[in-house]
Scaffold this active site. Structure first.
Site, PDB file in Angstrom:
ATOM      1  N   GLU A   1       0.814  -1.221   0.000  1.00 41.43           N
ATOM      2  CA  GLU A   1       0.000   0.000   0.000  1.00 41.43           C
ATOM      3  C   GLU A   1       0.851   1.277   0.000  1.00 41.43           C
ATOM      4  O   GLU A   1       0.849   2.066   0.971  1.00 41.43           O
ATOM      5  CB  GLU A   1      -0.956   0.004   1.180  1.00 41.43           C
ATOM      6  CG  GLU A   1      -1.936  -1.137   1.150  1.00 41.43           C
ATOM      7  CD  GLU A   1      -3.082  -0.961   2.119  1.00 41.43           C
ATOM      8  OE1 GLU A   1      -2.862  -0.468   3.229  1.00 41.43           O
ATOM      9  OE2 GLU A   1      -4.217  -1.331   1.762  1.00 41.43           O
TER      10      GLU A   1
ATOM     11  N   GLU B   1      -6.672  -7.881  -0.571  1.00 39.86           N
ATOM     12  CA  GLU B   1      -7.224  -7.933   0.786  1.00 39.86           C
ATOM     13  C   GLU B   1      -8.726  -7.685   0.682  1.00 39.86           C
ATOM     14  O   GLU B   1      -9.154  -6.621   0.284  1.00 39.86           O
ATOM     15  CB  GLU B   1      -6.574  -6.879   1.686  1.00 39.86           C
ATOM     16  CG  GLU B   1      -5.098  -7.091   1.897  1.00 39.86           C
ATOM     17  CD  GLU B   1      -4.470  -6.019   2.745  1.00 39.86           C
ATOM     18  OE1 GLU B   1      -5.201  -5.273   3.421  1.00 39.86           O
ATOM     19  OE2 GLU B   1      -3.234  -5.900   2.710  1.00 39.86           O
TER      20      GLU B   1
HETATM   21  C1  GLA Z   1      -4.434  -2.464   4.892  1.00 46.19           C
HETATM   22  C2  GLA Z   1      -3.073  -3.158   4.999  1.00 46.19           C
HETATM   23  C3  GLA Z   1      -3.088  -4.376   5.852  1.00 46.19           C
HETATM   24  C4  GLA Z   1      -3.913  -4.158   7.092  1.00 46.19           C
HETATM   25  C5  GLA Z   1      -5.315  -3.772   6.673  1.00 46.19           C
HETATM   26  C6  GLA Z   1      -6.189  -3.577   7.890  1.00 46.19           C
HETATM   27  O1  GLA Z   1      -5.141  -2.926   3.796  1.00 46.19           O
HETATM   28  O2  GLA Z   1      -2.595  -3.567   3.742  1.00 46.19           O
HETATM   29  O3  GLA Z   1      -1.734  -4.615   6.256  1.00 46.19           O
HETATM   30  O4  GLA Z   1      -3.345  -3.104   7.821  1.00 46.19           O
HETATM   31  O5  GLA Z   1      -5.280  -2.552   5.963  1.00 46.19           O
HETATM   32  O6  GLA Z   1      -5.850  -2.415   8.491  1.00 46.19           O
END
Ligand code: GLA
Length: 699
Positions: free
Chosen positions: A151, A313
């Protein structure tokens, strides 16, 4: 070249952190992942301190053992490069690698994403860990792909360390060449801001009333984006050289990053992290907020980068950090609904975040599929059902393309400039949401289209209607491209505050809407913002064109228009609610085979409905389905047969019920739900709360 995930099946996976669990649990975890129907597992994206416990000492043994077990259980492994979380020894020994706030205060070790891309030392150490990982895992039989970092620009998307200021100067020299050109572009003669030496030039720093030079603010966001792309390119080059068989992606859409360019420059496809519950806990505002359905708009942005993509995710439970983000639990059916929301918008790989909720650290409440007690629960059973459904339906869905004849046009320059410029910025979100909501609720699938210097007429011409709400910054070349689109038969919708800035963000001394004026057939003669009480001038639509006597609001900003084209007609005039009474507010101009509708205000749901009627926008399923507004329709189609005996490409109609109550639909011909095999005969049918269907019609 198109950057899309290519898969012959729609598959599921999960994020797993072996380092968070006793090794004695791993075997059982991997076995149960497969039993649940999961085929992929992402690991290692936060494992730098384990893989380089001290500078220059590398130890991949933990992940070697975890990867071997996962592979033995037939799981495909996605490896994350671990640069989002540098080890304590690194930032302690090299504090110059830390990011710094505009006020000069440094971030420190203790969370994540506290580094800066432009630190030479951070680039050196990042390159080394990625190089060692890539060499070490290049031939691992279980690894199929890499996720770069985690991210980019999440949590923090501004960078003001000494390294960033220095890199910014070099970036400006490359862009402008001379200080004179920089001073000209930024209008620094204003308030004696003129630079006489490069070392005087900085990114935003502490200035009174938090009002730095607006042209600097725009350029620094372009610089932040280029900084990420340059840093990510370094990682991608290393991985590709060492592990050419593996695909490369990264996950997320975050601020001050041109993810389209990032993907086009170095990725095989983009991945996204979808947590629709945020749409419920942070509603989008306006009438009838979309809530979790708003993530269909975000997924459409992902699809504008890769037509088929990965969800790296997918929401697995209530989200939460220890001290922020408190989400309710997905209700029975919502986890399945959101999974099919992702698939309905183009995802062919859905990886759930995460296998089991962490029992320590900041994310003790960001729930995975399993809770701390590690027992199967209603969420795991929902995933098991999805996996079973995809075992029969996945191949028919995979590789099909989302279909849309309407697109909402966006661009990074106007969004980044609009963050800071209160005289156009907020209108884009209001108008985009108004159009997206009404298209959604009238079951007209739409795309997001990001305009940039590479955009082609062919890309625009895929759509019969383009809505470009408020393109304040408008290059002459873009105006010409839009003209070609309209001349060729396109419908173009433009709103207020368009075309008055050039690429530097300086305002043109020509009548608004600047280079768009000839195409729109109008010039802006007068304007005002909303009143302190929030009211805006009202207008009415021409009765013969719209068959309504209603009054509409300009919804935040109002321009009076002078008609300059003989092929233009006035569709709406201001009413007696303001001094603009009687002046044109909405004008349609015919050019070639197409038309441009210019609205001197900010779009509202009510006006959008009227314009959709005038444009005769209809649902692609109008002949087959009658749907209530709460049901989302998307259509994914194959352009050619994929199974023996098929005459033409399969068209799949996804129906998603976001309501917690049953909804009645009406089919005008029989159909089969690919997910369950259920047959639907012609006539009414009940959809259960949070239902998700993938219908194929008999004819
Ligand atoms: C983001 C991050 C994950 C986790 C999720 C939940 O998507 O990529 O590592 O932190 O949020 O917070």
């Amino acid at each position: 070249m198109e950057k899309a995930l290519h898969s012959r099946n729609v598959l599921l996976g999960v994020c797993y952190y072996p380092e968070h669990w006793p090794e004695t649990m791993w075997e059982d975890d991997f076995r149960r992942m497969k039993e649940l129907g999961l085929e992929y597992v992402r690991m290692a994206e936060f494992g730098w301190a384990l893989m380089e416990p001290e500078e220059g000492v590398f130890d991949f043994s933990l992940f070697d053992r975890a990867f071997a077990l996962a592979h033995r259980h037939g799981l495909n492994i996605i490896v994350g490069t671990p640069t989002a979380t540098p080890p304590a020894w690194l930032t302690h020994r090299y504090p110059e690698t830390l990011n710094v706030l505009a006020n000069g205060i440094s971030y420190e070790h203790g969370s994540r994403r506290h580094y800066t891309y432009n630190s030479p030392k951070y680039r050196e150490l990042s390159a080394r860990i990625v190089q060692r990982m890539a060499e070490h895992f290049a031939d691992h039989p279980g690894i199929v792909g890499w996720q770069l970092d985690n991210e980019f620009n999440c949590e923090v998307y501004e960078f003001y360390s000494a390294a960033d200021h220095a890199a910014f100067r070099e970036w400006l020299k490359a862009k402008y060449g001379t200080l004179d050109a920089l001073n000209e572009a930024w209008g620094t003669v204003f308030w004696s801001q003129t630079y006489t030496a490069w070392e005087q030039v900085h990114l935003t720093r502490n200035v009174p009333s938090d009002s730095p030079n607006p042209h600097l603010k725009l350029d620094e966001k372009r610089f932040f984006s280029d900084s990420v792309i340059s840093y990510a390119q370094m990682q991608a080059d290393i991985v590709r050289a060492a592990a050419p068989r593996h695909w490369v992606t990264t996950n997320g859409l975050f601020g001050h990053l041109d993810t389209h360019q990032l993907t086009n420059d170095m990725l095989d496809f983009i991945s996204y992290d979808s947590y629709p519950m945020f749409g419920r806990t942070f509603p989008d505002g306006g009438e009838q907020p979309l809530l979790d359905r708003r993530y269909s708009m975000t997924l459409s942005t992902v699809r504008s980068i890769s037509p088929n993509f990965c969800i790296m995710e997918q929401q697995s439970g209530p989200g939460g950090w220890v001290n922020r983000i408190e989400q309710p639990s997905p209700k029975p059916g919502q986890l399945r609904l959101w999974t099919y929301q992702s698939i309905a918008h183009g995802a062919d790989l859905v990886v759930y975040f995460r296998w089991r909720t962490a029992t320590f650290g900041t994310e003790m409440y960001w729930h995975g599929l399993h809770n701390w007690d590690n027992r199967p629960n209603r969420r795991t059973r929902e995933v098991q059902r999805i996996a079973e459904e995809l075992r029969s339906a996945g191949q028919a869905i995979a590789g099909s393309r989302y279909e849309a004849d309407v697109a909402i046009v966006r661009d990074y320059d106007n969004e980044w400039d609009g963050e800071f410029d209160k005289w156009h910025g907020g209108y884009e979100w209001t108008s985009t949401l108004a159009w997206y909501k009404r298209l959604q609720r009238r079951h007209i699938p739409s795309d997001m289209l990001f305009m940039n210097e590479q955009t082609t007429l062919e890309q625009l011409s895929r759509y019969h209607t383009l809505i470009y709400p408020h393109p304040t910054i408008m290059r002459e070349e873009t105006a010409k491209l839009l003209e070609a689109y309209v001349l060729g038969g396109g419908n173009l919708i433009i709103g207020c505050r368009s075309g008055y800035k050039d690429e530097t963000g300086r305002c043109r001394m020509t009548p608004m809407p600047g280079p768009l004026a000839p195409l729109c057939g109008v010039t802006v003669e007068d304007f005002t913002r909303e009143e302190p009480d929030g009211s805006s001038p009202g207008f009415t639509l021409s009765e013969d064109a719209f068959h309504t006597f209603a009054s509409f609001s300009t919804n935040g900003f109002a321009e009076t228009l002078a008609v300059t084209s003989p092929d233009a007609i006035v569709l709406g005039r201001y009413d007696s609610s303001s001094y603009m009474n009687g002046e044109p507010a909405l004008v349609e101009n015919r050019s070639g085979e197409g038309r441009t509708i210019y609205f001197g205000g900010v779009f509202s749901d009510a006006l959008v409905d009227q314009l959709m009627d005038r444009l005769e926008l209809t649902s692609p399923a109008a002949g087959q389905l009658e749907l209530p507004e709460s049901i989302e329709l998307t259509v994914r189609a194959h352009d050619k047969p994929i199974f023996e005996g098929q005459e033409s490409g399969l068209r799949i109609h996804f129906l998603l019920n976001y309501n917690g109550s049953s909804e009645t639909i009406k089919l005008n011909c029989a159909a089969t739900d690919l997910l369950t095999g259920q047959r639907f005969v012609k006539g009414a049918a009940e959809l259960e709360p949070y239902a998700a269907l993938a219908l194929v019609f008999d004819e």
